[in-house]
Design a protein around this motif. Sequence first.
Motif, short mmCIF file in Angstrom:
data_model
loop_
_atom_site.label_atom_id
_atom_site.label_comp_id
_atom_site.label_asym_id
_atom_site.label_seq_id
_atom_site.Cartn_x
_atom_site.Cartn_y
_atom_site.Cartn_z
N ARG A 98 5.87 -5.12 -23.08
CA ARG A 98 6.96 -4.22 -23.47
C ARG A 98 6.79 -3.78 -24.93
N GLU A 101 4.29 -1.13 -25.12
CA GLU A 101 4.62 -0.02 -24.22
C GLU A 101 3.52 0.21 -23.17
N GLY A 103 2.01 0.49 -19.50
CA GLY A 103 2.34 0.74 -18.10
C GLY A 103 1.64 -0.28 -17.23
N SER A 105 0.44 -1.74 -13.55
CA SER A 105 0.17 -1.50 -12.14
C SER A 105 -0.16 -2.84 -11.48
N VAL A 137 10.39 -5.11 -13.94
CA VAL A 137 11.19 -3.89 -13.86
C VAL A 137 12.53 -4.10 -14.56
N THR A 142 7.59 -0.16 -17.41
CA THR A 142 7.25 0.90 -16.46
C THR A 142 6.20 0.33 -15.51
N CYS A 143 6.56 0.19 -14.25
CA CYS A 143 5.69 -0.47 -13.28
C CYS A 143 5.36 0.45 -12.12
N SER A 144 4.22 0.18 -11.53
CA SER A 144 3.83 0.80 -10.27
C SER A 144 3.17 -0.26 -9.41
N VAL A 169 10.21 1.99 -8.31
CA VAL A 169 8.90 2.04 -8.96
C VAL A 169 7.96 2.96 -8.18
N TYR A 170 6.95 3.44 -8.88
CA TYR A 170 5.93 4.28 -8.26
C TYR A 170 5.07 3.44 -7.31
N GLN A 217 3.15 15.06 -14.75
CA GLN A 217 3.75 14.22 -15.78
C GLN A 217 3.29 14.66 -17.17
N HIS A 227 8.01 9.24 -4.86
CA HIS A 227 7.56 8.11 -5.69
C HIS A 227 6.18 7.64 -5.23
#
Length: 334
Positions: A98, A101, A103, A105, A137, A142-144, A169-170, A217, A227
């Motif tokens: 966090r 920052e 992302g 996956s 989350v 930001t999670c996928s 989430v994606y 994006q 999503h």
Amino acid sequence: MSIIHVAWNTTKACNLRCVHCYLDAGNKGEDELSTREAKMLIQYASEAGARSFLFTGGEPLMRKDLFELMEYAKNFGLKLLIATNGLLLNDRVISCLRRFEVGVSINLPALDGEIYRLFTVKNYSVDNVIGKLKKAVGEGLTCSVGIVVTRINIGEVEKIVEMCKNFGVYCDVLALIPAGRGASTFLLPDLLEYEKLLRTLARNWKAVPMGEIIGNQEEGGSFLKTHVSVYEPLYGVIAEQEKIVSPKRKLCSLGETFHVMENGEVRGCPFIDFSLGNIRGKSLESLLEEAKMKLKLFEVEKCRACSYNGICGGCPARARCLKTDRDPACFLFP
């Protein structure tokens, strides 16, 4: 050569032994980049114009200097990403991710515990991974979720897509490339089942080719009301046929994204065992300039004559891995 993205296999070490793993990850590699060399790679990526930098593996969270390297990369203004199996996500790790920052996956092949163990070849609980995803989350990451589609887990894909919708989430549905531990046709899904799945993702979930989501994006656009993204060259055709979106170009990012192996070897595609050189000897930018003509060698021969070549072109890696002149996963012209 203008590039979008650089991915780096931080280590071959991994706490799973997934059946599809192109890197055949497990034990740490003998010649992995040192901290100093990894920082040099990050600087090279920035100088070459990369906008994002992915820490992948193996399991990148097993690398002890990972957060030092993330802090270093953050100072170059790169968008940071990590691909992980999620098992090592704890309070400290989530806090660091966090802070920088990053992302996240999370690779999640199945919700069914037995299928998860069959796929990962380890006796870990999938519920544990799902719990860690929910926590990440909830902590604002930001999670996928990434799903590699194989014969083993094809029936799990829609269940995971639905879970991701519930979690907010994606979800990235990813094509299998038969390399490394997965280097056979056995894991490739049945062509009829595969086409059915992809059309279901289009009709029921309005899934778009991954390149369309990324491009949208970057332009500050909306999320295209879905999503779900699909990383499969053939899906560009389905997305057009099902009137989801008309792709502007092929999904394959060969020549725009580059992959650096754990020992510094640079590839145009992680699945194609073809070295463009090593960052221990030359800067990334100089290696990419030399790559322009080399990468044209990987076009799939039989795809050139196809009417869909402009938006599909097949998967060069899949064709090369199985030594064929066509994409073995193509269900359009079998």
